[in-house]
Design an enzyme around this catalytic site. Sequence first.
Site, PDB file in Angstrom:
ATOM      1  N   GLY A  18     -53.251 103.816  42.636  1.00  0.00           N
ATOM      2  CA  GLY A  18     -52.115 102.897  42.500  1.00  0.00           C
ATOM      3  C   GLY A  18     -51.660 102.227  43.785  1.00  0.00           C
ATOM      4  O   GLY A  18     -52.443 101.620  44.521  1.00  0.00           O
ATOM      5  N   ILE A  19     -50.381 102.335  44.064  1.00  0.00           N
ATOM      6  CA  ILE A  19     -49.762 101.640  45.206  1.00  0.00           C
ATOM      7  C   ILE A  19     -50.305 102.209  46.524  1.00  0.00           C
ATOM      8  O   ILE A  19     -50.580 101.455  47.465  1.00  0.00           O
ATOM      9  CB  ILE A  19     -48.223 101.793  45.112  1.00  0.00           C
ATOM     10  CG1 ILE A  19     -47.705 101.016  43.896  1.00  0.00           C
ATOM     11  CG2 ILE A  19     -47.543 101.335  46.400  1.00  0.00           C
ATOM     12  CD1 ILE A  19     -46.280 101.348  43.489  1.00  0.00           C
ATOM     13  N   ALA A  74     -47.070 109.424  47.808  1.00  0.00           N
ATOM     14  CA  ALA A  74     -47.310 110.498  46.822  1.00  0.00           C
ATOM     15  C   ALA A  74     -46.013 110.863  46.110  1.00  0.00           C
ATOM     16  O   ALA A  74     -44.988 111.085  46.746  1.00  0.00           O
ATOM     17  CB  ALA A  74     -47.872 111.731  47.534  1.00  0.00           C
ATOM     18  N   SER A 128     -38.012 103.743  44.978  1.00  0.00           N
ATOM     19  CA  SER A 128     -38.105 103.132  43.649  1.00  0.00           C
ATOM     20  C   SER A 128     -36.757 102.531  43.291  1.00  0.00           C
ATOM     21  O   SER A 128     -35.713 103.049  43.714  1.00  0.00           O
ATOM     22  CB  SER A 128     -38.468 104.173  42.582  1.00  0.00           C
ATOM     23  OG  SER A 128     -38.383 103.596  41.292  1.00  0.00           O
ATOM     24  N   TYR A 141     -36.766 112.341  38.508  1.00  0.00           N
ATOM     25  CA  TYR A 141     -37.510 111.333  39.285  1.00  0.00           C
ATOM     26  C   TYR A 141     -36.521 110.385  39.966  1.00  0.00           C
ATOM     27  O   TYR A 141     -36.619 110.132  41.171  1.00  0.00           O
ATOM     28  CB  TYR A 141     -38.469 110.577  38.356  1.00  0.00           C
ATOM     29  CG  TYR A 141     -39.192 109.433  39.022  1.00  0.00           C
ATOM     30  CD1 TYR A 141     -40.300 109.675  39.837  1.00  0.00           C
ATOM     31  CD2 TYR A 141     -38.767 108.113  38.858  1.00  0.00           C
ATOM     32  CE1 TYR A 141     -40.961 108.623  40.466  1.00  0.00           C
ATOM     33  CE2 TYR A 141     -39.420 107.065  39.476  1.00  0.00           C
ATOM     34  CZ  TYR A 141     -40.519 107.324  40.281  1.00  0.00           C
ATOM     35  OH  TYR A 141     -41.170 106.288  40.901  1.00  0.00           O
ATOM     36  N   PRO A 171     -40.671  99.589  44.975  1.00  0.00           N
ATOM     37  CA  PRO A 171     -41.282  98.788  43.914  1.00  0.00           C
ATOM     38  C   PRO A 171     -40.374  98.820  42.682  1.00  0.00           C
ATOM     39  O   PRO A 171     -39.510  99.697  42.558  1.00  0.00           O
ATOM     40  CB  PRO A 171     -42.590  99.527  43.610  1.00  0.00           C
ATOM     41  CG  PRO A 171     -42.768 100.525  44.705  1.00  0.00           C
ATOM     42  CD  PRO A 171     -41.399 100.833  45.221  1.00  0.00           C
ATOM     43  N   GLY A 172     -40.594  97.855  41.770  1.00  0.00           N
ATOM     44  CA  GLY A 172     -39.854  97.871  40.504  1.00  0.00           C
ATOM     45  C   GLY A 172     -40.732  98.407  39.396  1.00  0.00           C
ATOM     46  O   GLY A 172     -40.595  99.550  38.963  1.00  0.00           O
TER      47      GLY A 172
HETATM   48  N1  LIG Z   1     -45.672 102.347  39.406  1.00  0.00           N
HETATM   49  C1  LIG Z   1     -44.414 101.970  39.449  1.00  0.00           C
HETATM   50  O1  LIG Z   1     -43.933 101.207  38.583  1.00  0.00           O
HETATM   51  C2  LIG Z   1     -43.524 102.454  40.554  1.00  0.00           C
HETATM   52  C3  LIG Z   1     -42.225 101.929  40.618  1.00  0.00           C
HETATM   53  C4  LIG Z   1     -41.393 102.360  41.624  1.00  0.00           C
HETATM   54  C5  LIG Z   1     -41.837 103.262  42.561  1.00  0.00           C
HETATM   55  N2  LIG Z   1     -43.095 103.768  42.480  1.00  0.00           N
HETATM   56  C6  LIG Z   1     -43.494 104.732  43.512  1.00  0.00           C
HETATM   57  O2  LIG Z   1     -44.742 104.353  44.066  1.00  0.00           O
HETATM   58  C7  LIG Z   1     -45.397 105.496  44.598  1.00  0.00           C
HETATM   59  C8  LIG Z   1     -46.849 105.534  44.146  1.00  0.00           C
HETATM   60  O3  LIG Z   1     -46.866 105.671  42.744  1.00  0.00           O
HETATM   61  P1  LIG Z   1     -47.944 104.965  41.809  1.00  0.00           P
HETATM   62  O4  LIG Z   1     -47.192 104.247  40.764  1.00  0.00           O
HETATM   63  O5  LIG Z   1     -48.951 104.260  42.629  1.00  0.00           O
HETATM   64  O6  LIG Z   1     -48.544 106.261  41.082  1.00  0.00           O
HETATM   65  P2  LIG Z   1     -50.030 106.863  40.979  1.00  0.00           P
HETATM   66  O7  LIG Z   1     -49.895 107.937  39.974  1.00  0.00           O
HETATM   67  O8  LIG Z   1     -51.019 105.776  40.765  1.00  0.00           O
HETATM   68  O9  LIG Z   1     -50.268 107.484  42.435  1.00  0.00           O
HETATM   69  C9  LIG Z   1     -49.582 108.609  42.886  1.00  0.00           C
HETATM   70  C10 LIG Z   1     -50.538 109.404  43.761  1.00  0.00           C
HETATM   71  O10 LIG Z   1     -49.797 110.501  44.315  1.00  0.00           O
HETATM   72  C11 LIG Z   1     -50.651 111.624  44.288  1.00  0.00           C
HETATM   73  N3  LIG Z   1     -49.849 112.840  44.289  1.00  0.00           N
HETATM   74  C12 LIG Z   1     -48.970 113.260  43.348  1.00  0.00           C
HETATM   75  N4  LIG Z   1     -48.486 114.465  43.682  1.00  0.00           N
HETATM   76  C13 LIG Z   1     -49.060 114.821  44.862  1.00  0.00           C
HETATM   77  C14 LIG Z   1     -48.963 115.952  45.709  1.00  0.00           C
HETATM   78  N5  LIG Z   1     -48.200 117.001  45.396  1.00  0.00           N
HETATM   79  N6  LIG Z   1     -49.672 115.952  46.858  1.00  0.00           N
HETATM   80  C15 LIG Z   1     -50.480 114.908  47.184  1.00  0.00           C
HETATM   81  N7  LIG Z   1     -50.632 113.833  46.398  1.00  0.00           N
HETATM   82  C16 LIG Z   1     -49.923 113.777  45.257  1.00  0.00           C
HETATM   83  C17 LIG Z   1     -51.445 111.478  42.997  1.00  0.00           C
HETATM   84  O11 LIG Z   1     -52.624 112.273  43.014  1.00  0.00           O
HETATM   85  C18 LIG Z   1     -51.710 109.979  42.978  1.00  0.00           C
HETATM   86  O12 LIG Z   1     -52.935 109.660  43.607  1.00  0.00           O
HETATM   87  C19 LIG Z   1     -44.581 106.707  44.151  1.00  0.00           C
HETATM   88  O13 LIG Z   1     -43.769 107.138  45.224  1.00  0.00           O
HETATM   89  C20 LIG Z   1     -43.713 106.150  43.036  1.00  0.00           C
HETATM   90  O14 LIG Z   1     -42.497 106.868  42.920  1.00  0.00           O
HETATM   91  C21 LIG Z   1     -43.955 103.396  41.505  1.00  0.00           C
END
Ligand SMILES: NC(=O)c1ccc[n+]([C@@H]2O[C@H](COP(=O)([O-])OP(=O)(O)OC[C@H]3O[C@@H](n4cnc5c(N)ncnc54)[C@H](O)[C@@H]3O)[C@@H](O)[C@H]2O)c1
Length: 251
Positions: A18-19, A74, A128, A141, A171-172
Site C-alpha cells: 500500500g502506501i 505500519a 489518518s 484505530y 491520507p483520507g
Molecule cells: N488506506 C487508507 O485509506 C488509509 C487512510 C488513512 C491512513 N492510512 C494509514 O496508512 C498507513 C499504511 O496503510 P495502508 O493503507 O497502506 O495499509 P496496508 O495494509 O496496505 O499496509 C500496511 C503494512 O503494515 C504492515 N504491518 C502491519 N502491522 C505490522 C507490524 N506489527 N510490524 C510491521 N509491519 C506491520 C503490513 O504487513 C502491511 O505491509 C497506515 O498507517 C494507515 O493507518 C491508510
Amino acid sequence: MDLDLSGHVAVVTGGASGIGRACVDAFEREGCRVAIWDRNGPGKVDVSSAESVAEALRETESRLGPVRHLVHAAAMGSGKFGFPFLNLAAGDWSRVLEVNIMGMLHVAQALAPGMMERRMGTMVFIGSVAGQIGSQTDPPYSASKAANINFAQCLAKDLAGYGVRVNTVNPGMVKTPLNQAVWQAWHDQQPEALRRTYEEWAAEKIKAVAPLARWQEPAEIADMVAFLSSSRASAVTGQTINVDGGQVMHW
Ligand SMILES: NC(=O)c1ccc[n+]([C@@H]2O[C@H](COP(=O)([O-])OP(=O)(O)OC[C@H]3O[C@@H](n4cnc5c(N)ncnc54)[C@H](O)[C@@H]3O)[C@@H](O)[C@H]2O)c1
C-alpha cells in the site's frame, strides 16, 4: 523539483504494501537506499516488538549505513465494525494499540538517538483522517491514529534543537488491504439487502466525504512524504498535512 535525497538511507515501516510500498518506490526513484521494516517484508520486522525493531536497525545500519529518513506507515485495524463502540470488547483494542501506538514509540526510540547524535534527520508518520474526526468505523484505530498525530508533535518539539524534523501525513481514503478490511467488517454485519461490493461501497463513500470525490492514490501520499523528507521542506516541522481530497480542512 530536485529533492536532493540521492544517496540517503531511508527506513519505511509497512513498506511491503500500500502506501508504505509507494513510499519505498518514491525514495528509490530519488536515489535513496531503502530498508523495508514490515512483518511481511524480507526481515519479518514486527514494530510492536522493541527487540525486533532494535535488531532491524542493527541490520539496516550495518548493510546500508546511518539512517537519515524514517517513514512510519505500519499499522493495522481491529478487523471489526466498531459502530457503536460497544460492538467491540476491550480485548479488540489491545493489539491495535500495541501495533499502532507502541510500534510508533519503538521505531522513534530506535531511530531518534542516532539522528540526534548526527544532528540531522527526518521522520514522517502516516496518521489518518480517522484520528482527526473520530471515525466511527473502528474506534481503536481512530484513537491510535490521534495518538500518532499527537506523539509526532511531541517528537517534533523534542528533536527540533537537534536538527531533526518530524511531520505527519494524513491520507483520507486509499484502496489498500487495510482499507478493504474496513469495508469487509462493515459488509459482514449488514443484512443481505444492504450489502455492497467493495467497489460500490467505495464509490458511495468517497462522494459523501471528500470534496474532490475521488480516492487518493498511494503515490500521491508518497509524493508528500518525499517532499517533507527533503531539504525543500527545511522549515516544516510538527505539521499534520492532509492528503485527503479535502475531507478535513484546517484553518
Ligand atoms: N488506506 C487508507 O485509506 C488509509 C487512510 C488513512 C491512513 N492510512 C494509514 O496508512 C498507513 C499504511 O496503510 P495502508 O493503507 O497502506 O495499509 P496496508 O495494509 O496496505 O499496509 C500496511 C503494512 O503494515 C504492515 N504491518 C502491519 N502491522 C505490522 C507490524 N506489527 N510490524 C510491521 N509491519 C506491520 C503490513 O504487513 C502491511 O505491509 C497506515 O498507517 C494507515 O493507518 C491508510
